[in-house]
Design a protein around this motif. Structure first.
Motif, PDB file in Angstrom:
ATOM      1  N   ALA A 184      24.458  42.029  20.736  1.00 52.21           N
ATOM      2  CA  ALA A 184      23.501  43.058  20.344  1.00 52.21           C
ATOM      3  C   ALA A 184      23.632  43.407  18.862  1.00 52.21           C
ATOM      4  O   ALA A 184      22.627  43.599  18.158  1.00 52.21           O
ATOM      5  CB  ALA A 184      23.706  44.307  21.201  1.00 52.21           C
ATOM      6  N   TYR A 185      24.857  43.489  18.367  1.00 48.91           N
ATOM      7  CA  TYR A 185      25.075  43.803  16.952  1.00 48.91           C
ATOM      8  C   TYR A 185      24.471  42.715  16.064  1.00 48.91           C
ATOM      9  O   TYR A 185      23.768  43.015  15.080  1.00 48.91           O
ATOM     10  CB  TYR A 185      26.570  43.934  16.682  1.00 48.91           C
ATOM     11  N   LEU A 186      24.724  41.455  16.409  1.00 44.77           N
ATOM     12  CA  LEU A 186      24.140  40.341  15.657  1.00 44.77           C
ATOM     13  C   LEU A 186      22.624  40.368  15.738  1.00 44.77           C
ATOM     14  O   LEU A 186      21.927  40.099  14.753  1.00 44.77           O
ATOM     15  CB  LEU A 186      24.673  39.020  16.193  1.00 44.77           C
ATOM     16  N   CYS A 187      22.109  40.697  16.922  1.00 45.25           N
ATOM     17  CA  CYS A 187      20.663  40.743  17.109  1.00 45.25           C
ATOM     18  C   CYS A 187      20.022  41.766  16.178  1.00 45.25           C
ATOM     19  O   CYS A 187      19.014  41.476  15.528  1.00 45.25           O
ATOM     20  CB  CYS A 187      20.350  41.087  18.569  1.00 45.25           C
ATOM     21  N   ILE A 188      20.581  42.969  16.130  1.00 49.48           N
ATOM     22  CA  ILE A 188      20.028  44.017  15.265  1.00 49.48           C
ATOM     23  C   ILE A 188      20.023  43.564  13.810  1.00 49.48           C
ATOM     24  O   ILE A 188      19.021  43.698  13.094  1.00 49.48           O
ATOM     25  CB  ILE A 188      20.827  45.321  15.425  1.00 49.48           C
ATOM     26  N   HIS A 189      21.144  43.030  13.360  1.00 51.45           N
ATOM     27  CA  HIS A 189      21.269  42.585  11.960  1.00 51.45           C
ATOM     28  C   HIS A 189      20.265  41.479  11.637  1.00 51.45           C
ATOM     29  O   HIS A 189      19.547  41.550  10.622  1.00 51.45           O
ATOM     30  CB  HIS A 189      22.693  42.103  11.703  1.00 51.45           C
ATOM     31  N   LEU A 190      20.192  40.472  12.488  1.00 55.47           N
ATOM     32  CA  LEU A 190      19.300  39.337  12.232  1.00 55.47           C
ATOM     33  C   LEU A 190      17.845  39.730  12.360  1.00 55.47           C
ATOM     34  O   LEU A 190      16.996  39.267  11.590  1.00 55.47           O
ATOM     35  CB  LEU A 190      19.631  38.200  13.200  1.00 55.47           C
ATOM     36  N   PHE A 191      17.535  40.595  13.314  1.00 49.70           N
ATOM     37  CA  PHE A 191      16.151  41.011  13.529  1.00 49.70           C
ATOM     38  C   PHE A 191      15.606  41.763  12.321  1.00 49.70           C
ATOM     39  O   PHE A 191      14.478  41.508  11.871  1.00 49.70           O
ATOM     40  CB  PHE A 191      16.066  41.883  14.782  1.00 49.70           C
ATOM     41  N   LEU A 192      16.381  42.690  11.782  1.00 48.98           N
ATOM     42  CA  LEU A 192      15.919  43.460  10.623  1.00 48.98           C
ATOM     43  C   LEU A 192      15.697  42.563   9.406  1.00 48.98           C
ATOM     44  O   LEU A 192      14.762  42.777   8.621  1.00 48.98           O
ATOM     45  CB  LEU A 192      16.929  44.568  10.299  1.00 48.98           C
ATOM     46  N   ALA A 193      16.539  41.552   9.241  1.00 47.66           N
ATOM     47  CA  ALA A 193      16.352  40.611   8.130  1.00 47.66           C
ATOM     48  C   ALA A 193      15.169  39.685   8.394  1.00 47.66           C
ATOM     49  O   ALA A 193      14.408  39.347   7.473  1.00 47.66           O
ATOM     50  CB  ALA A 193      17.630  39.792   7.934  1.00 47.66           C
ATOM     51  N   PHE A 194      14.978  39.303   9.636  1.00 52.24           N
ATOM     52  CA  PHE A 194      13.936  38.347  10.012  1.00 52.24           C
ATOM     53  C   PHE A 194      12.537  38.938   9.827  1.00 52.24           C
ATOM     54  O   PHE A 194      11.659  38.303   9.241  1.00 52.24           O
ATOM     55  CB  PHE A 194      14.150  37.932  11.473  1.00 52.24           C
ATOM     56  N   ILE A 195      12.321  40.150  10.338  1.00 49.40           N
ATOM     57  CA  ILE A 195      10.970  40.716  10.304  1.00 49.40           C
ATOM     58  C   ILE A 195      10.538  41.066   8.893  1.00 49.40           C
ATOM     59  O   ILE A 195       9.336  41.126   8.606  1.00 49.40           O
ATOM     60  CB  ILE A 195      10.855  41.959  11.205  1.00 49.40           C
ATOM     61  N   LYS A 196      11.489  41.287   8.001  1.00 50.58           N
ATOM     62  CA  LYS A 196      11.123  41.594   6.614  1.00 50.58           C
ATOM     63  C   LYS A 196      10.408  40.420   5.979  1.00 50.58           C
ATOM     64  O   LYS A 196       9.506  40.590   5.148  1.00 50.58           O
ATOM     65  CB  LYS A 196      12.386  41.949   5.821  1.00 50.58           C
ATOM     66  N   ARG A 197      10.772  39.204   6.393  1.00 54.33           N
ATOM     67  CA  ARG A 197      10.174  38.007   5.807  1.00 54.33           C
ATOM     68  C   ARG A 197       9.032  37.434   6.643  1.00 54.33           C
ATOM     69  O   ARG A 197       8.023  37.011   6.113  1.00 54.33           O
ATOM     70  CB  ARG A 197      11.244  36.928   5.614  1.00 54.33           C
ATOM     71  N   LEU A 198       9.175  37.469   7.966  1.00 55.85           N
ATOM     72  CA  LEU A 198       8.220  36.751   8.818  1.00 55.85           C
ATOM     73  C   LEU A 198       7.401  37.648   9.736  1.00 55.85           C
ATOM     74  O   LEU A 198       6.461  37.164  10.375  1.00 55.85           O
ATOM     75  CB  LEU A 198       8.966  35.709   9.659  1.00 55.85           C
ATOM     76  N   GLY A 199       7.735  38.913   9.822  1.00 51.04           N
ATOM     77  CA  GLY A 199       6.948  39.805  10.656  1.00 51.04           C
ATOM     78  C   GLY A 199       7.186  39.593  12.142  1.00 51.04           C
ATOM     79  O   GLY A 199       8.165  38.983  12.575  1.00 51.04           O
ATOM     80  N   MET A 200       6.246  40.087  12.956  1.00 48.62           N
ATOM     81  CA  MET A 200       6.383  40.083  14.414  1.00 48.62           C
ATOM     82  C   MET A 200       5.733  38.879  15.091  1.00 48.62           C
ATOM     83  O   MET A 200       5.898  38.694  16.300  1.00 48.62           O
ATOM     84  CB  MET A 200       5.755  41.360  14.988  1.00 48.62           C
ATOM     85  N   GLN A 201       4.982  38.081  14.331  1.00 46.87           N
ATOM     86  CA  GLN A 201       4.185  37.040  14.975  1.00 46.87           C
ATOM     87  C   GLN A 201       4.998  36.027  15.787  1.00 46.87           C
ATOM     88  O   GLN A 201       4.560  35.613  16.870  1.00 46.87           O
ATOM     89  CB  GLN A 201       3.330  36.332  13.929  1.00 46.87           C
ATOM     90  N   PRO A 202       6.173  35.589  15.341  1.00 49.26           N
ATOM     91  CA  PRO A 202       6.955  34.667  16.189  1.00 49.26           C
ATOM     92  C   PRO A 202       7.291  35.266  17.548  1.00 49.26           C
ATOM     93  O   PRO A 202       7.299  34.553  18.558  1.00 49.26           O
ATOM     94  CB  PRO A 202       8.215  34.402  15.357  1.00 49.26           C
ATOM     95  N   PHE A 203       7.534  36.566  17.591  1.00 50.76           N
ATOM     96  CA  PHE A 203       7.841  37.218  18.862  1.00 50.76           C
ATOM     97  C   PHE A 203       6.592  37.341  19.732  1.00 50.76           C
ATOM     98  O   PHE A 203       6.674  37.271  20.958  1.00 50.76           O
ATOM     99  CB  PHE A 203       8.460  38.591  18.609  1.00 50.76           C
ATOM    100  N   VAL A 204       5.452  37.537  19.081  1.00 47.81           N
ATOM    101  CA  VAL A 204       4.185  37.593  19.823  1.00 47.81           C
ATOM    102  C   VAL A 204       3.926  36.258  20.508  1.00 47.81           C
ATOM    103  O   VAL A 204       3.602  36.202  21.704  1.00 47.81           O
ATOM    104  CB  VAL A 204       3.021  37.943  18.872  1.00 47.81           C
TER     105      VAL A 204
END
Length: 266
Positions: A230-250
């Motif tokens: 979960a800790y890794l997820c939070i860290h990576l998610f915040l960095a990821f969405i700054k560059r690529l947004g939510m579309q990959p998750f959609v």
């Protein structure tokens, strides 16, 4: 449980708890794709504890500031932005608590089907995509109005529908209200703390009424693995969405939802 089951369930729970992809959808996939028996309520509580420790550890500075300012405000000092944010988190949690208590049995008995989960994955995934495409806000979590907090809180209550994703629906609402992607995610993660505490507390009460033996090594291992994931997820998610947004998750939600519907109803 064997150790492979412990590792898989802990990692799945740790990552999907905070990603906008629905942990409930993934946790029904594990038994559907394996021959593993149900892991039991005690292990579920342990996994939630791991997620809770992770989000508290990651946002420890913000949480400390919120608590410090809240206690200062109770002593008569001015309400600063940290105390206001703490109150916002508390108020936004009320709808899911009230509705959750009222509809707990309805959700548990009638809404945990793969059909509902698949449809919710697709429908709320498309809504997340719309929010991310059409709303490019810049406000952070300290600039939320009381109306915004109420709306995000009401949106969070929709997460009682399996497949919705608590983080997904709260991020969707926050984006539509003009928050930036990173701020929407941070506020969503802060909102998870009281929700996990309450949900885990209800499970712990139920568990306390059972007389089953406790395998502490398995429980502590699950807690640790879920917390690290979960800790890794939070860290990576915040960095990821700054560059690529939510579309990959959609896209992922839609593909997963279609696959679930095909797997169980095709």
């Amino acid at each position: 449980m064997d150790w492979l089951q412990v590792i898989v369930l802990a990692v799945v729970q740790g990552f999907t708890e905070f990603l906008p992809v629905s942990s409930s959808a993934h946790l029904i996939l594990v038994p559907a794709l394996t021959t593993w028996e149900d892991q039991g309520l005690a292990f579920d509580v342990a996994l939630h504890m791991g997620s809770l420790l992770a989000v508290i550890a990651y946002f420890r500075r913000e949480i400390f500031a919120m608590l410090q300012s809240s206690f200062a405000a109770l002593k008569g000092k001015a309400v600063d932005r940290d105390a206001r944010l703490a109150l916002g988190v508390a108020l936004a949690t009320l709808p899911v608590c009230v509705i959750g208590l009222l509809l707990h049995d309805v959700v548990k008995d009638n809404m945990r089907s793969t059909l509902i989960i698949g449809v919710a994955l697709i429908g709320f995934g498309l809504l997340l995509g719309y929010a991310d495409w059409g709303h490019k806000g810049s406000r952070d979590e300290y600039q939320l109005r009381w109306r915004d907090i109420a709306l995000i809180g009401l949106a969070q209550a929709l997460a009682l529908i399996p497949g919705t994703s608590r983080s997904g629906i709260t991020i969707t609402a926050a984006l539509m209200l003009g928050m930036s992607r990173e701020a929407a995610a941070r506020f969503s993660f802060l909102l998870s703390i009281p929700v996990i505490v309450l949900a885990g507390g209800m499970e712990a009460i139920t568990l306390g009424r059972q007389a089953a033996p406790v395998d502490w090594l398995t429980l502590l291992s699950g807690t640790a693995l879920a917390g690290i994931s979960a800790y890794l997820c939070i860290h990576l998610f915040l960095a990821f969405i700054k560059r690529l947004g939510m579309q990959p998750f959609v896209i992922y939600r839609i593909v997963l939802g279609v696959w679930l519907l095909w797997l169980f109803y095709g």
